[in-house]
Design an enzyme around this catalytic site. Structure first.
Site, PDB file in Angstrom:
ATOM      1  CG  HIS A 219      -1.729  -1.241   1.378  1.00 24.07           C
ATOM      2  ND1 HIS A 219      -2.642  -1.707   0.469  1.00 24.07           N
ATOM      3  CD2 HIS A 219      -1.689  -2.175   2.369  1.00 24.07           C
ATOM      4  CE1 HIS A 219      -3.149  -2.853   0.884  1.00 24.07           C
ATOM      5  NE2 HIS A 219      -2.573  -3.177   2.030  1.00 24.07           N
ATOM      6  CB  CYS A 220       2.316   3.616  -1.339  1.00 25.05           C
ATOM      7  SG  CYS A 220       1.449   3.304  -2.866  1.00 25.05           S
TER       8      CYS A 220
END
Ligand SMILES: Cc1ncc(COP(=O)(O)O)c(C=O)c1O
Length: 264
Positions: A219-220
């Protein structure tokens, strides 16, 4: 958390960047208190808030938070088109910032050798070139729709759906749920993993077998994934994100599918 800030904010700290709601943990940070703590420690520190997972999901007041910058995506909570978003900049700070891109509306005067930026502290100084008018109109309509439903109502419903999902899967053997147990510190995002499964495989199975869309991976947020040990063990985590328009029936369907994958 506030105590930890006392360890990292000192007289050299120029900027603190922090999420309002975490996209990988579902936590809604107590920003007002955190920002107050930061400003007491160093009132010249600028606080930049990433509100991508908060705007359109809960009431947000930048004045109340006391932040200097607050950024959000238009295509998430506000239901606008992709490529839109917003950045609030506190007025007193705005006049100290030079635009990254220069052109069109940012200019007060241009000569053969030089240019002069608008001297006023309006957002126009940052609007170089033709604005994304269709996108902004779409964002405006999305925002109107969200406001018609009501942000307090949206927040309560998303939290209720998340709570229902947590209740349904928390006792399932092999399922790990990551989120604060205090529901008032949560949003509609419920991150989890299943023992013995890579998170991407769970997400793919949910999609292929049940047509349930989740997101899996880092998710970054790789540093957070490593910090919590999810990266090495599961390849990240799976994020079930409940929105206002989801139903109890859909929550039950996801919970049943997770139970089946876990072999419970
Ligand atoms: C907390 C957070 N910040 C930033 C982003 C990136 O936003 P955008 O899709 O507008 O680039 C995301 C997207 O998932 C997010 O969850």
């Amino acid at each position: 958390l506030q105590e930890n800030f006392e360890d990292v904010v000192d007289q050299q700290t120029r900027v603190v960047a922090i999420q309002h709601a975490s996209n990988c943990m579902g936590t809604v940070h107590r920003l007002k208190e955190i920002i107050k703590t930061i400003k007491v420690l160093n009132n010249r520190t600028l606080v930049v808030v990433d509100g991508s997972q908060a705007v359109g999901h809960m009431p947000v007041s930048v004045k109340e938070l006391g932040c200097d910058f607050y950024a959000f995506s238009g295509h998430k909570g506000p239901l606008g088109p992709q490529g839109t978003g917003g950045l609030y900049v506190r007025k007193e700070v705005l006049s100290h910032i030079d635009p990254l891109l220069v052109g069109g509306g940012a200019i007060a005067d241009v000569t053969e050798r030089d240019y002069k930026l608008r001297s006023d502290s309006s957002a126009k100084r940052f609007e170089a070139g033709t604005p994304n008018v269709p996108g902004v109109i779409g964002l405006g309509r999305g925002a109107e729709y969200v406001r018609e439903i009501g942000l307090t109502r949206i927040e309560a419903r998303e939290r209720e759906l998340a709570r229902s999902f947590i209740d349904r899967i928390s006792a399932v053997k092999g399922v790990e749920i990551y989120c604060p147990s205090d529901m008032s510190s949560r949003c509609g995002i419920v991150p989890f993993n299943i023992e013995g499964w890579r998170c991407q495989d769970v997400s793919l199975t949910l999609d292929e077998k049940w047509k349930i869309l989740t997101r899996a991976g880092h998710h970054c947020c790789l540093p957070a994934m490593r910090f919590f040990g999810f990266w090495e063990k599961f390849g990240g985590n799976i994020r079930a994100s409940f929105a206002y328009y989801n139903t109890e029936g859909e929550v039950a369907k996801v919970a049943d599918a997770v139970r089946t994958i876990a072999g419970a």
